[in-house]
Design an enzyme around this catalytic site. Structure first.
Site, short mmCIF file in Angstrom:
data_model
loop_
_atom_site.label_atom_id
_atom_site.label_comp_id
_atom_site.label_asym_id
_atom_site.label_seq_id
_atom_site.Cartn_x
_atom_site.Cartn_y
_atom_site.Cartn_z
N GLU A 1 1.68 -0.15 -4.80
CA GLU A 1 0.68 0.81 -5.27
C GLU A 1 1.38 2.15 -5.50
OE1 GLU A 1 -3.40 3.02 -3.76
OE2 GLU A 1 -1.81 2.53 -2.35
N ASP B 1 0.84 -1.19 0.00
CA ASP B 1 0.00 0.00 0.00
C ASP B 1 0.88 1.26 0.00
OD1 ASP B 1 -2.77 0.94 0.23
OD2 ASP B 1 -2.11 1.81 2.13
#
Ligand SMILES: *[C@@H]1O[C@H](CO)[C@@H](O)[C@H](O)[C@H]1NC(C)=O
Ligand SMILES: *[C@@H]1O[C@H](CO)[C@@H](O)[C@H](O)[C@H]1NC(C)=O
Ligand SMILES: *[C@@H]1O[C@H](CO)[C@@H](O)[C@H](O)[C@H]1NC(C)=O
Ligand SMILES: *[C@@H]1O[C@H](CO)[C@@H](O)[C@H](O)[C@H]1NC(C)=O
Ligand SMILES: *[C@@H]1O[C@H](CO)[C@@H](O)[C@H](O)[C@H]1NC(C)=O
Length: 541
Positions: free
Chosen positions: A246, A222
């Site tokens: 990400e 993330d």
């Protein structure tokens, strides 16, 4: 093939080390799940889930494990699950409760909302029994606090000195993006100082043990671009598995994302440039003053090949938990089918966000995190298309080096594009469902005239015309086409070809049902003017 005795030795000597590398992930296909929203426990009432309430709806690691057939039967070979670490446990915030798993408290503890350590191990073991990989979402950039004065004792790093001081992110300033706090004043995300040597060391120990304890095959990371880039090679090295980060971007060029892939950063990133380009190319109505622009997609393919370290490892997607569902942006089903086909048949690892196959249509957070159970896990047309795409791609991956051959753009017009990867030609259009007889995508193939090509989505045979030309017409609507020389399908189980089962340990291949080969009732020569895709300039035979 490794001798059985060596396999046995591995099994006894290294019972927990099954770590999968980038190379092993290249041919995989990923289904992304928010654990809370995927399935209810056996026997519980089919309770609806109000996404606006932003609270738990009841999914767990066990309920996911009990419902893996739906994912495996669609041909997926990996599952990405939402974060497993302990989250904030307190009264609801203005943004609700952490049902999604991203509001990390102590990363070293599991989130008991979703089950026990044994439950997570059982999920991992069951995926491996099915020869599927487990990808776990991890958050190291930040923790979550219900106020601007965090209680540091709740976190893995229990002293304020391991965090950057509070500031609001200025997205035009890299230092600010990496040091300031994610979130906002209502739900702040204290930023962990990932340059602090103790943080680097402890995070490294943590990820080594998490991956080994739960037999994790890959990580989805993330907010990767909110961490200093040089943190990742060491962290992912200690994880010992494939890392996909990400790197959120609103651009169709790779300028922002490409630097984050490679030995200096991560094995892979989510393919935001492609996501943006696919919307521009295929969403209906088109996002450019109501029109589409396929030249942007063609440009993105070329730019990505130039800029990315390895496009074959990028994570291709049309939806995730942070962006609107495709169906919210583009209702026409053919729009989805064409864009979806691209994500499977081009370079990169396809990722399908749960519910996409059910045409879920929420826009942004929290509406794009619907529960899957009200769909009854129906075998929709989208589910069937995905199943065929996976079956075909898995076959190519297992029996050829297709996955390593770079995609080429063969032609791009305002209404269509043709790409070729290995022997596979995909002809895609953005005209949508209404039939059109003024649209015609002509493709100059490398195949000699009369070569029989199978359209694996319809099992209709096409014959290559004079000078290697083929010509897709859309008199029955704007469907995607995937064409491949028929002999490529041997062993695939597609369009009448018999299926070869490759056993889990890499052992001998054997036919599914005793070796009978089935004649193909579905495979037939396309007759001009009758079927949707007509080009047969030269009939076979
Ligand atoms: C960028 O952000 C950092 C951290 O907030 C700040 O110290 C620095 O002054 C900013 N630079 C510019 C050019 O605004
Ligand atoms: C995308 O990147 C290009 C090249 O860096 C830049 O010129 C353009 O402004 C960017 N567009 C958006 C929407 O960020
Ligand atoms: C898009 O999402 C919003 C919120 O979930 C919803 O109100 C709207 O109806 C959706 N639009 C479509 C076309 O599904
Ligand atoms: C491809 O190989 C994988 C890994 O061995 C296996 O799980 C899968 O069933 C195979 N798929 C096909 C279509 O042969
Ligand atoms: C398609 O063909 C039919 C019959 O030839 C004709 O009537 C119709 O106008 C055509 N439609 C378009 C969109 O060209």
């Amino acid at each position: 093939m490794r001798p059985a005795s060596f396999a046995l030795f591995l099994a006894t000597a290294l019972p927990t080390v099954l770590a999968a590398t980038a190379e092993q992930w290249r041919g995989r296909s990923i289904y992304q799940v928010i654990v809370d929203r995927y399935a209810l426990s056996k026997g519980s009432a089919n309770t609806p889930c109000d996404t606006n309430a932003r609270t738990w709806c009841g999914g767990t690691w066990n309920s996911l494990r009990d419902n893996l057939d739906y994912i495996q039967n669609a041909g997926f070979t990996a599952v990405w699950i939402s974060p497993v670490s302990q989250n904030y446990e307190g009264s609801a915030t203005p943004y609700g409760d952490p049902y999604h798993g991203y509001w990390i408290a102590d990363a070293t503890q599991l989130n008991s909302r979703f089950g026990t350590a044994d439950d997570l191990k059982a999920l991992s073991a069951e995926l491996h029994r099915r020869n599927m990989y487990l990808m776990v979402d991890v958050v190291v950039n930040n923790v979550m606090s219900p106020s601007l004065t965090p209680d540091y004792s709740k976190y893995m790093f229990k002293d304020q000195s391991y965090y950057h001081p509070y500031c609001l992110i200025d997205y035009s300033n890299t230092t600010s993006m990496q040091n300031c706090w994610f979130g906002d004043e209502k739900v702040p995300m204290p930023d962990v100082d990932t340059k602090n040597p103790t943080v680097v060391e402890k995070y490294g120990e943590w990820i080594t043990s998490l991956v080994q304890e739960y037999n994790i095959d890959g990580l989805r990371i993330d907010a990767a671009k909110h961490v200093n880039m040089d943190f990742w090679p060491d962290f992912c090295g200690k994880a010992g598995v494939f890392c996909m980060g990400e790197v959120f971007s609103g651009n169709t060029t790779a300028d922002e994302t490409a630097p984050w892939q490679g030995p200096q950063a991560l094995d892979s990133v989510l393919n935001f440039p492609l996501y943006n380009a696919l919307q521009t190319a295929f969403a209906i109505p088109g996002p450019v003053n109501g029109k589409n622009d396929i030249s942007v997609l063609a440009a993105t393919i070329e730019d990505s090949k130039k800029q990315f370290h390895d496009t074959g490892l990028l994570g291709n997607f049309l939806e995730n938990q942070d962006v609107p569902r495709w169906h919210n942006v583009s209702v026409d089903p053919q729009s989805l089918y064409n864009a979806m086909t691209f994500t499977f048949m081009s370079d990169g690892i396809p990722i399908v966000y749960y519910g996409q196959e059910q045409s879920m249509s929420g826009n942004s957070d929290p509406n794009n995190r619907e529960a899957l159970w009200p769909s009854n896990y129906a075998q929709t047309d989208a589910y069937k298309l995905i199943t065929t795409l996976n079956k075909f791609r898995n076959h190519l991956v297992n029996s050829t080096d297709w996955v390593k051959q770079p995609v080429q753009v063969m032609t791009a017009s305002p209404e269509g594009i043709a790409i070729m990867k290995g022997p596979v030609i995909s002809i895609l259009t953005n005209i949508g469902s209404p039939p059109r007889n003024d649209t015609n995508i002509a493709v100059n193939t490398p195949y000699p005239p009369s070569t029989p090509l199978m359209n694996i989505l319809t099992c209709q045979q096409w014959a290559v015309g004079a000078k290697g030309m083929i010509d897709a017409q859309y008199t029955l609507g704007g469907v995607p086409n995937i064409l491949v020389p028929s002999n490529t399908l041997a062993g695939s189980g597609l369009c009448g070809a018999e299926q070869t089962v490759i056993s889990n340990n890499g052992g001998k291949a054997k036919p599914l049902d005793g070796g009978a080969s089935h004649p193909s009732p579905a495979a037939s020569l396309v007759v001009a003017g009758v079927l949707s895709l007509v080009f047969a300039l030269t009939h076979i035979g």
